[in-house]
Design a protein around this motif. Structure first.
Motif, short mmCIF file in Angstrom:
data_model
loop_
_atom_site.label_atom_id
_atom_site.label_comp_id
_atom_site.label_asym_id
_atom_site.label_seq_id
_atom_site.Cartn_x
_atom_site.Cartn_y
_atom_site.Cartn_z
N GLU A 7 -9.66 -2.63 -6.00
CA GLU A 7 -10.09 -3.92 -5.44
C GLU A 7 -11.61 -4.06 -5.47
OE1 GLU A 7 -8.39 -4.09 -1.60
OE2 GLU A 7 -6.33 -4.40 -2.31
N ARG A 8 -12.32 -2.97 -5.20
CA ARG A 8 -13.78 -3.05 -5.22
C ARG A 8 -14.30 -3.29 -6.64
NH1 ARG A 8 -15.43 1.81 -0.93
NH2 ARG A 8 -14.59 0.75 0.93
N SER A 45 0.81 -1.20 0.00
CA SER A 45 0.00 0.00 0.00
C SER A 45 0.85 1.26 0.00
CB SER A 45 -0.92 0.01 1.22
OG SER A 45 -0.15 -0.02 2.40
N LYS A 101 -3.67 3.92 -0.85
CA LYS A 101 -4.80 3.17 -0.28
C LYS A 101 -6.10 3.52 -1.00
CE LYS A 101 -7.43 2.61 4.00
NZ LYS A 101 -7.57 3.06 5.40
N TYR A 102 -6.28 4.77 -1.33
CA TYR A 102 -7.48 5.21 -2.05
C TYR A 102 -7.58 4.55 -3.42
CZ TYR A 102 -10.25 8.47 -4.90
OH TYR A 102 -11.15 9.02 -5.79
N ILE A 151 -18.87 3.71 -4.64
CA ILE A 151 -17.44 3.40 -4.71
C ILE A 151 -16.62 4.67 -4.87
CG2 ILE A 151 -15.64 2.20 -5.98
CD1 ILE A 151 -17.57 0.00 -6.58
N THR A 205 -15.71 6.84 -1.39
CA THR A 205 -14.27 6.66 -1.15
C THR A 205 -13.52 7.96 -1.33
OG1 THR A 205 -14.51 4.42 -2.04
CG2 THR A 205 -12.29 5.23 -1.75
N ASN A 253 -5.95 1.83 -4.51
CA ASN A 253 -6.05 0.37 -4.41
C ASN A 253 -7.42 -0.07 -3.92
OD1 ASN A 253 -3.39 -0.14 -5.25
ND2 ASN A 253 -2.59 0.24 -3.20
N THR A 254 -8.05 0.73 -3.05
CA THR A 254 -9.40 0.37 -2.58
C THR A 254 -10.39 0.38 -3.72
OG1 THR A 254 -8.90 1.28 -0.40
CG2 THR A 254 -11.22 1.02 -0.97
N GLU A 261 -13.82 10.03 1.92
CA GLU A 261 -12.88 9.54 2.93
C GLU A 261 -11.45 9.94 2.58
OE1 GLU A 261 -13.40 5.40 3.13
OE2 GLU A 261 -15.46 5.46 3.90
#
Length: 1003
Positions: free
Chosen positions: A946-947, A533, A939-940, A912, A916, A942-943, A919
């Motif tokens: 992944e979703r 990450s 992280k943003y 999504i 996201t 990759n999140t 955040e």
């Protein structure tokens, strides 16, 4: 006549001193005659004090013009003192004619005073000693007579009678015998006494006829180191030892004491003090390698062999410890000065040098104590034995043992480590653990703690100075490669991978490490690879630290001694703040490349981190009373050699302008040298006066005294870098641009971009032209984002042959030109993930577009509802359903598909991307350093990725269900049951062929 004779002698001496003429020469006589004539027959006017004062002021002004202020001040002060002193003409006040006459004489005989070298000597007031001439002895013996007792020789003790006639008292005085004043006859009883060689007198005087050789033989120490024994005295009290030696010689025919050396206990005491002070050449103790062993043929006449061996062996053990410490000190000095070695890991690291310096200071203190004891032994005014010496030195011996233990564990047992980083970290960790160990004992080990605390602080100084230079000035100055990180010279400061790869951890090759350490490092590397990450070495540091802490919690508090792989990666006392140190150092170097170093450094020079640490320790622990700390001044250091300084002050050569030029040339060098000496002395004094009795737990001391200074620098530097990136380099604007275009938050602009492309695909027009696609993109950007036209562009890539129709747009790749230093956050790796998200979103947009553009014009023809022969499968419809019903069913299917795609599109864009993104913005506002920003951004991205992969994985799960259903139907058909399901099973199999080819692992 006598008066003029004395004057004539003085005049002759004066003429000789001034002219150099010798008595008897013609010129000498003329000069003497001229001087005497002037003195006898001439009359001189009284001295004019005003003229003398005027001449003196002129001399002072001349000194000031020649920039000789020291001479001026000294002359003015001395003249004022002289004039105010009442010492002439019987007056009790100063400033008499005699005063001014003497000053005038000195001014007249002075020759070129501005070119004369002058150094004022300190005045020492001689206090006359008060001599007590009073004869106290005569005063106390007044009225009594002094007698001398003479004892006659006797053959045995039994014959002695205290009242016998052999003992006669003879009065001693100026007259040995009293004469009868009447007849002049001497008393016959007194004259009968004869004094011979056998008579003992109490007041015996030394024989003046004794030769110098005899006296030296009797008073000089016997050379026992050459094999000589003490001569036996006539009245020796050591008869028991002699009798025992005779008995052993009589009973044991092999026994011989000819090679035995008998020494006194005082000589043994001095030998012990010498080896404890570091002397390697000793007679009683033989140095064998690194160990002192006791010589076997040395004896003391009042101690048994076992007792003597016990004491000397104990002292030999501590002498060996001191010898090893001195050898380490010598090796550290030699290893740091070898200019032929180019590899920094082959040179002695600065941490070892600091530890050796601390050992040297301890041994100096030990030698001072030993010198005091040796002076007492030499004076022989107090009784001193080996047992008493051991008791007096018990505390020092304990300190030697602890210090030697630290050396063995921290240096000797770390020889297997391959670089200076590991060696320095291991030594600091061992020292820290030793301090913690004795600190937990409380008052029982307060003396040892008082030794270890300054020792540990002095040893950490080079490591703290490396950290201070890095986080304060942005320069990682590590000449001996002992810091935990090293600079990767292949990575330039303007590289986008600077934050991740510019600094690497000192990790040796696996082939030179023990198996346990290799296993620990492989575990750490696998953890680093699984958690990407962040991707920076700060994550490796934090994960490595967490792994080490877990190992220590499992193995116990003494795991640093048991496991060599868990303490050499970084100093243990810095592990809680090592991540802050790394982030602050990298931020300082980036600020230096940005030209913003002055924003965090300031104009005034700050105190060093080490000095701030010491001052915080003093505030927390307090100091002991000290008298000479403030008054002690450092010795004056000359800028150039004494010979040059003396030559420049010679008459006729001295040039003040040349001296000023030399001072300007050597000023910087002198300031640095003087500053380093002053700082080192100040550090040692500050450590020596620390009040260790008020010592709190060491971890608490670090949290209060060291960690706050590092955290303060970290917060100031990192927050300033984040502020510069946000305000001056538009970091937030570039992140918003990535969301607008790659995540299609700018819906109108991206709609204008992909709609013409979808139209060309629908019309089967040629669209895979990079110039055409870029032209469409530029036209879409011109409306709302004209400033982004120079940064955003498109590239076209080749597609695989087995692609699906929905993947026809996968060849479109967006590229955004991110300038430095923003590309540290938005790197090319992040843009690759952004492109994967963009490709998926483009597929959803195209599916929605195709459903929106779907028309049913072909349903008006009958051929559209008929089965075609020669096709792979046939579409079976209900023959009884009218045509309008079939068209209605197609519209319902289209609406259902549209509803599904719109729902999926809304879920992606709202649940999504939007949630996201909120955040992500909140986390960015809380970020304190650039590493947190990079981690939050990664992280943003990759999140989201992944979703979206989870949604894409739903297709795989759906294909698995279809394959299961088709397999079940084929098995039923093979048994002959339900033959009408054969076409349905065939349709299900053919609908998942693209999935089975692309993802063979599903089956």
């Amino acid at each position: 006549m006598a008066r003029w004779l004395n004057i004539e002698n003085d005049i002759k001496k004066l003429v000789n001193q001034i002219t150099g003429f010798q008595e008897g020469e013609e010129n000498f006589g003329l000069c003497v005659q001229f001087a005497l004539t002037n003195l006898k027959f001439h009359r001189f006017l009284s001295v004019d004090s005003h003229k003398v004062t005027k001449s003196l002021n002129g001399m002072l002004e001349k000194f000031e013009i020649h920039s000789q202020l020291e001479k001026k001040n000294s002359l003015q002060r001395l003249c004022d003192q002289f004039l105010s002193t009442p010492c002439f003409e019987g007056r009790d006040t100063g400033k008499t004619d005699t005063h001014y006459s003497l000053l005038l004489l000195l001014l007249n005989i002075g020759e070129n005073p501005t070119h004369a070298a002058y150094t004022e000597k300190p005045q020492v007031l001689k206090v006359p000693e008060v001599v007590d001439d009073f004869d106290w002895g005569a005063y106390l013996r007044e009225g009594e007579e002094t007698y001398s007792t003479i004892y006659a020789d006797s053959d045995s003790e039994s014959d002695w009678d205290p009242l016998s006639d052999e003992e006669t008292i003879v009065p001693v005085g100026p007259k040995p015998v009293e004469e009868n004043s009447d007849n002049g006859v001497v008393d016959p009883s007194l004259s009968a006494i004869t004094v011979d060689a056998t008579t003992f007198c109490v007041e015996e005087e030394p024989d003046p006829r004794e030769s110098g050789t005899t006296w030296l033989t009797r008073n000089v120490t016997v050379q026992y180191w050459c094999g000589q024994n003490r001569p036996e005295e006539i009245h020796s009290t050591e008869n028991l030892k002699k009798d025992w030696e005779r008995y052993r010689e009589a009973t044991d025919p092999i026994y011989s004491n000819h090679n035995n050396i008998t020494v006194s206990e005082i000589q043994l005491l001095r030998e012990v003090l010498w080896i404890l002070g570091g002397v390697a050449d000793s007679f009683v103790f033989i140095l064998h390698g690194e160990e002192f062993i006791v010589r076997e043929n040395v004896f003391v006449q009042h101690l048994t062999d076992n007792s003597l061996e016990s004491y000397l062996s104990c002292f030999a053990k501590y002498g060996s410890c001191v010898h090893r410490l001195l050898c380490f000190e010598e090796e550290s000095i030699c290893g740091s000065c070898d200019l032929s070695i180019t590899d920094p890991n082959s040179l002695t690291c600065q941490t070892y040098q600091a530890f050796a310096n601390a050992i040297s200071n301890f041994i100096k203190s030990l030698r001072k104590e030993l010198t005091i004891i040796e002076k007492k032994i030499i004076q022989q005014e107090q009784t001193m034995t080996l047992a008493m010496l051991h008791g007096d030195l018990s505390l020092w011996l304990k300190k030697i043992e602890v210090l030697h233990s630290v050396y063995i564990r921290g240096v000797r047992e770390a020889d297997w480590l391959v670089n200076n980083c590991q060696r320095a970290s291991y030594l600091l960790s061992v020292l820290f653990d030793t301090v913690v160990e004795y600190d937990t004992l409380g008052q029982n080990a307060s003396d040892i703690t008082e030794l270890l605390i300054p020792l540990w602080i002095q040893t950490t100084k080079p490591y703290i100075e490396v950290i201070d230079e890095w986080i304060t000035n942005g320069n990682l100055v590590d000449p001996r490669a002992e810091f935990i990180l090293k600079r990767n010279e292949n990575v330039k400061s303007l590289d986008e991978s600077f934050w991740e790869t510019a600094f690497t951890i000192h990790v040796p090759a696996d082939s030179v490490l023990p198996d346990e350490v290799q296993q620990s490092q492989h575990t750490t590397r696998s953890t680093d690879n699984s958690k990407s990450s962040r991707g920076s070495n700060s994550v490796q540091l934090s994960q490595h630290a967490q792994t080490i802490m877990d190992n220590r919690s499992q193995r116990g508090s003494n795991s640093i001694d048991k496991t060599k792989g868990s303490s050499h990666w970084a100093p243990e006392f810095l592990e809680p703040v090592i991540l802050e140190v790394v982030l602050a150092g990298k931020s300082m170097e980036m600020l230096q490349d940005l030209g913003k170093l002055a924003d965090v450094c300031g104009v005034n020079k700050e105190k060093s981190l080490y000095m701030s640490f010491l001052e915080s320790l003093q505030d927390l622990l307090g100091t002991r009373p000290h008298d000479d700390f403030a008054e002690a001044l450092p010795p004056e250091i000359s800028m150039y050699p004494e010979q040059i300084d003396r030559q420049m002050k010679m008459k006729g050569i001295f040039d003040p302008l040349l001296k000023i030029n030399f001072m300007n040339i050597f000023h910087s060098c002198n300031v640095r040298l003087q500053g380093s000496i002053d700082e080192e002395e100040q550090d040692s004094k500050m450590l020596s006066i620390l009040e260790t009795e008020r010592l709190q737990p060491v971890n608490l001391v670090l949290r209060k005294c060291l960690y706050p200074h590092i955290s303060q620098k970290y917060y100031r530097v990192c927050t300033r870098l984040v502020q510069i990136l946000k305000e001056e380099y538009r970091l937030m604007g570039y992140l918003a641009a990535m969301r607008h275009f790659f995540l299609m938050e700018a819906g109108d602009t991206m709609f204008d971009f992909y709609t013409p492309i979808f139209d060309k695909i629908r019309l089967n027009s040629h669209w895979r032209d990079i110039s055409t696609v870029n032209l469409i993109l530029q036209e879409a950007l011109q409306t709302h984002y004209p400033e982004e036209t120079s940064r955003l562009y498109v590239s076209i890539e080749e597609l695989p042959e087995d692609r699906r129709p929905i993947n026809i747009t996968d060849c479109i790749k967006l590229h955004y030109k991110v300038p430095w230093p923003v590309d540290v956050v938005i790197s090319s790796k992040c843009q690759a993930i952004y492109n994967q998200i963009f490709t998926f979103l483009l597929q959803v947009k195209r599916a929605k577009y195709c459903l929106d553009e779907l028309r049913f014009c072909d349903l008006e023809k009958d051929l559209g509802l008929q089965s075609h022969s020669g096709t792979e499968f046939s579409l079976h419809l209900d023959e009884d359903m009218p045509r309008e019903g079939r068209i209605h069913r197609m519209h319902v299917l289209r609406m259902r598909l549209t509803y599904f795609v719109n729902s999926l599109h809304n879920y992606i864009m709202t649940r999504i991307l939007h949630s996201t993104g909120i955040e992500f913005k909140q986390d960015l506002e809380k970020a304190k350093d650039l590493d947190q920003i990079i981690a939050i951004h990664n992280k943003y991205v990759n999140t989201i990725h992944e979703r979206l992969k989870t949604i894409e994985g739903m297709e795989i799960e759906f294909s698995r269900c279809i394959l299961f259903l088709s397999t079940f139907l084929n098995n039923v058909i093979k048994r002959g049951s339900f033959p009408h399901l054969e076409s349905l099973a065939f349709a299900l199999v053919t609908s998942t062929e693209h999935l089975t080819k692309g993802r063979a692992h599903v089956t």
